[in-house]
Enzyme design. Sequence first.
Site, short mmCIF file in Angstrom:
data_model
loop_
_atom_site.label_atom_id
_atom_site.label_comp_id
_atom_site.label_asym_id
_atom_site.label_seq_id
_atom_site.Cartn_x
_atom_site.Cartn_y
_atom_site.Cartn_z
N LYS A 52 0.78 -1.15 0.19
CA LYS A 52 0.28 -0.06 -0.23
C LYS A 52 0.79 1.73 0.17
CE LYS A 52 -3.56 -2.52 2.13
NZ LYS A 52 -4.14 -2.55 3.46
N GLN A 96 -4.57 -1.93 9.34
CA GLN A 96 -4.44 -3.16 8.24
C GLN A 96 -5.26 -4.08 10.04
OE1 GLN A 96 -3.61 -3.69 5.82
NE2 GLN A 96 -4.03 -5.47 5.79
N ASP A 119 -10.72 2.95 4.39
CA ASP A 119 -11.56 1.74 4.13
C ASP A 119 -12.77 1.32 4.39
OD1 ASP A 119 -9.42 -0.22 4.28
OD2 ASP A 119 -8.54 -0.60 6.31
#
Length: 295
Positions: A52, A96, A119
Site C-alpha cells: 500500500k 490494518q 477503508d
Amino acid sequence: MTILDGKKVSNDIKDEITIEVKKMKENGEKVPHLAAVIVGNDGASLTYVGSKVRSCERVGFESTMVRLSNTTSEVELLDKIEELNNNDDIDGFIIQLPLPPQINTQKVLMAVHPDKDVDGFHPMNFGKMALDMSTFIPATPFGILELLDRYGVETKGKHTVVIGRSHIVGRPMSILMGRKGFPGNSTVTLTHSHTKNITQITSQADIIISALGVPNFLKAEMIKDDAVIIDVGITRVPDDSAARGYIITGDVDFDNVSKKASYITPVPGGVGPMTIAMLLKNTLLARERHRAYSK
Ligand code: GUN
C-alpha cells in the site's frame, strides 16, 4: 474464457490517479496523504501494508506507515487514532486488520473519523453504503465492482452467490451486488459456514464471489457452465520448492474451474491488486472532500 486481469486494470487505475495527482501539483495543491497503522508482526499484514505504501509512492501520494508493537494496548492505539484524526495533513488512514487479541476491533474502527475512513469500515460509512449514499466503499468489494464494470460483465438479473460473510468482503459484497445500478441489480445469496448443501446453491449461480480463505474450495463440479468466478482467497500455503517457503493460493481450483467459467480472476493478479488501487481511489476522494470542507 476471459481472465479478469486485476494486475492490468489496477495499473490502469494507478496511471489515472497519477494524472490526477500531477494536475494537483501543477495547481499548487496539496497531494493526498494516506497513513497506514500496523500493530504487530504478522507477515501477510506487513506485506500488504508495504504494498500500500509503495503504491502511494508510485502515484505521487504522500504516505506514512505507523508501526506499533504486538503488545500495544487498546488505549495506546486509540490515542494514535485520535492523533491521526486531528492531523490536518493526513487525508485518510487505515488500521490494518487483524489486530492482536487484547484490542477490541469494533471499538478501534468506531474511533476512526468517518471522513478519514478510507477503508469504509466505520458503521456510518457502512450504513451509507447500504443506503446507496455516497461514501467510501471497502476496497476489496469496490475493486471487484470495478473489475466487473471495466470488463462489462452483466450483473443485472443474475444470481450472484457470495461465499463468506466477513465484514471486509462477503457482507459488503452481498449488499453491493443487490443495489440498484451497475454493477448491481443481482439476486444475491450469501452463504457461510452454516449453509447446507452449498453445491446445490453454487451450481445455480451466474456469478460466484468466493471470500472464504480455504484453498481450492470451489471445484469445477460446483459451478455451472459459463459462470463468472471471482476468487478473493489469498492463503499462504507452505511449499518448500517456493523461494519464500509458501505459495499464495486462492479459494478456486483454477485449472479445472477456468475450463467451465466465462470470466475468472486469477490468484495472484486478480482481486488482490485491485484492493490496493481502490484504496488509492478512496484516498483521492478523501483528499478532494477534505479540500472542499477546508475552503
Ligand atoms: N486486512 C485484510 N484486508 C484488509 C483491508 O482491506 N483493510 C484493512 N485495514 N485490513 C485488512
